[in-house]
Structures are given as C-alpha cells and as structure tokens.
Design a protein around this motif. Sequence first.
Motif, PDB file in Angstrom:
ATOM      1  N   SER A 230      19.542  44.211  15.282  1.00 28.76           N
ATOM      2  CA  SER A 230      20.116  43.524  16.443  1.00 28.76           C
ATOM      3  C   SER A 230      20.078  42.011  16.286  1.00 28.76           C
ATOM      4  CB  SER A 230      19.361  43.932  17.714  1.00 28.76           C
ATOM      5  OG  SER A 230      17.976  43.718  17.556  1.00 28.76           O
TER       6      SER A 230
ATOM      7  N   ASN B  77      14.090  54.452  17.815  1.00 32.23           N
ATOM      8  CA  ASN B  77      13.072  53.925  18.717  1.00 32.23           C
ATOM      9  C   ASN B  77      12.579  52.544  18.307  1.00 32.23           C
ATOM     10  OD1 ASN B  77      11.968  56.105  20.842  1.00 32.23           O
ATOM     11  ND2 ASN B  77      12.621  57.171  18.975  1.00 32.23           N
ATOM     12  N   HIS B  78      13.133  52.003  17.228  1.00 31.76           N
ATOM     13  CA  HIS B  78      12.695  50.682  16.754  1.00 31.76           C
ATOM     14  C   HIS B  78      13.372  49.586  17.590  1.00 31.76           C
ATOM     15  CE1 HIS B  78      11.841  47.288  14.114  1.00 31.76           C
ATOM     16  NE2 HIS B  78      10.972  48.062  13.467  1.00 31.76           N
ATOM     17  N   SER B  79      12.603  48.617  18.030  1.00 31.52           N
ATOM     18  CA  SER B  79      13.128  47.558  18.914  1.00 31.52           C
ATOM     19  C   SER B  79      14.095  46.619  18.194  1.00 31.52           C
ATOM     20  CB  SER B  79      11.968  46.744  19.498  1.00 31.52           C
ATOM     21  OG  SER B  79      11.214  46.138  18.459  1.00 31.52           O
ATOM     22  N   GLY B  80      14.029  46.545  16.867  1.00 31.09           N
ATOM     23  CA  GLY B  80      14.883  45.615  16.130  1.00 31.09           C
ATOM     24  C   GLY B  80      16.211  46.193  15.699  1.00 31.09           C
TER      25      GLY B  80
ATOM     26  N   LYS C  70      21.123  49.929  18.880  1.00 31.76           N
ATOM     27  CA  LYS C  70      21.349  51.354  19.151  1.00 31.76           C
ATOM     28  C   LYS C  70      22.823  51.674  19.379  1.00 31.76           C
ATOM     29  CE  LYS C  70      16.843  51.545  19.249  1.00 31.76           C
ATOM     30  NZ  LYS C  70      16.514  50.127  19.379  1.00 31.76           N
TER      31      LYS C  70
END
Length: 414
Positions: free
Chosen positions: A374, A343-346, A349
């Motif tokens: 990312s 769930n981490h934006s950085g 996935k």
Amino acid sequence: MEKLSHWLYNELQNIGVSEVWAKYLNMLILVVALTLILLLVDFITKKIIINAFGKLISKSKTQFDDFLVRNKTPRNIAHIAPILIAYETIPHIFRDFPKLENILFKVIEVFGIVLFLWIVRSLLNTLKDFFKTLPNLKDKPIDSYIQVFMIFSWGIGILFAFSIITGMELWKFLTALGTASAIIILVFRDTILGFVASIQVSINDMVRIGDWITFEKYGADGDVIEINLSTVKVQNFDKTITTIPTYALISDSFRNWRGMTNAQGRRIKRSLILKQESIHFLNENELEALKSISLLTPYLSSKDEDIKNYNQQNKIDKSVLINGRNLTNIGVFRKYVDLYLNNHSGINKEMMIMARQLAPTSQGLPIEIYAFSSDKRWENYEYIMADIFDHLLAAIPYFNLEGFELPSSSNFKK
C-alpha cells in the motif's frame, strides 16, 4: 544634423585646414560626439525602463515581471533607442565616405538583428521560467520547446544577416542554401534527431520531468530532472547525473516507473524455493499441530471435516495416506501465506493477492508471492517486503518444509 556637420566642416576649412583633413577631422569629431550621445541615451533609457519595471514588480502579484527582469529583458529593450539614433545619424556623419557608410549601415542592421534575437531569447527564457511555476506544466519538457523556437529564430536571423552582408536577396540566398542542405543535415544531425525525438516524446507523453526511469544501456536509474532538445538528464539514486541523448528515448527501450507511481500499490513478486523432498501428506498429529496456528484454525477445522466426510462416505482406506482426499503440508503452507498476506497491514487488499506454485526447478519448488504494497515509497516498500519474507522464512519449519540453499564448503566437510 546636416547643418551641424556642414558647419563643423566649414569652420575647419576657415581656420586653414585642407579639404581632405577637414573631412577626416569632421568625421572623427562627429563620431566621438555620437558615441558619447549613444552611451548617454543608452544609460538614461536603461534607467527609465528598469525603474518602470521595478515599480511594476512592486505592484504586481504575478512572478512574470520578476522573470522579465531576471532574464534582462528591460536591459535588452533599452538598447533599441541608441541603435535607431545611430541608424538615422550615420548618413550625415559619413556623407563624404560612402563605402564606410555602407559598411556601417550593414553593421548596424546586423547588430539590430542580434539585438532582436537577444530580446526574443530573454522573452522565451522568461516564459520558460514562468511556465515551470505552473502546476499543470511543471512536468512538461519546456526546455525542448524553448530550444526549438530559439533554433528557428537564430536560423532565420542568420539568414537575414547573411543576406544583408552579401547584398543578396533572401530568396536567392535560400535557393543557394538548398544546394548545401546535405551538408547542413550532416552537421546538425543530432540537433535534428533531438528535435524530432523531443516532439514525439512530448506528444506520446513518454517521459515527464520527475519520472523515475531505468535505462540500462546508459546506466541510468533515477529521476528525470531535465529534458531539452539534445539530452535528457537523469539523477540516479546515488546522486550521480546520467545524460541520455533525447533520440535514444524513441530508438531504444527503457522502463518508466510512472505507472507504478500512479497506481494504488507497488508490486511484490518474489519466490520462496522449497525442497521437494520435504513435501508430503499431513498425518493426524501434524494436522492437529497446525490447527494451533490461529490464522489456519478456521480453515483447517472446516477442511478437515469436509475431507473426513468425503473419505467416510466413499469408504476410503486411510491406512495409506495417498488414498482418498488429503491435505499436504505445502498446500496448507500456501493457504497460510495467502491468509497472512490478506491480514498484513502493509498490503493493499483492493489489488491482487496471490500465493502461487511455479514449475519445479532443479533447485526445488518455487512458491511465488504476488501482491502490492500500500506504501509506494521505496524505503517503506523494501521494509514491507522484507517483513513479509522474514516471517515466511521463519514459518517454513512449522509446516515440516525445508527451504533450498546451495551447499556450502562446511556442508561438504561434514
């Protein structure tokens, strides 16, 4: 020209100058006149060629002609006319001095070879500068190729020059040179090694200009800014420059980070070490407390129901926690880490995300986080990794776990 040289010689004799002095004076006057003519021709030719190139540059859209002027190609070409004039006039000026005429012929021929090499060098430097402006060739070791061509050119030029000076035929000179090959190999060892290495580096695409490499043996850790025949220059992240022999790239081991740069993410691989004595089965109160963590609520509700159904169906005595199926605080923590990373934006996935348990050590039990950021830029990568571990280190006490830390002197005093 022959009539003019005779006329001057005859006039000197007519005014009473002796034959010997007439020859010398005639030669000196003609040499001075020829020198002035050559300087004038060189100046005029240079002006004409440079002006012609200037008009070409103003009309042309390509940068190639700009690089020709910058590398003095027109100036070098302008010197051809004076050399040709000198070569044609020398036999007439020094007809009475055959030995001097022979020496001057050799000097002009050798200078002609040098001038030819200057022109070749300026053309190669022009090609080098032009190729570096092309996107497809920007990261190629153009300097190495240019140096290889120049070494071959100078080598051939020197052979021809020696052949002219000694009066020996070229093939005989090469035969004599073969006996000295061992000495030549010894003297040019680094150049030969660099030449072979630069070819292998280029063919195998081991290093490109702009690659980030780490070469611990030479203390290099930064971006490759230049690759030539003998050295590779690396600009370290502290802006210092490290020079590495080109042949070291194929003889020693180094790390090229290009794969990471071209990948979709940059790897995070770091562990949290937990005290093993803090690991235990979860009781009902602890489980209910952990269900209030929003990321874990769906997982714990489903898992708790499955475990209770299993234990009831198999009539497990749960007065002792070890009996039957159970949840542990470290198992729930691993699941929390996995959910948090997903769930981490950085975190990318689409690449591997894993929170795994490593073999226990004398310090404790390592829980390794394996994922890919990312954003591959160094400063952003460090920020993402620090943000993740800031959170996880602060989350450890919620699971009644303890992180390992070596005792300090203050702990001993207590």
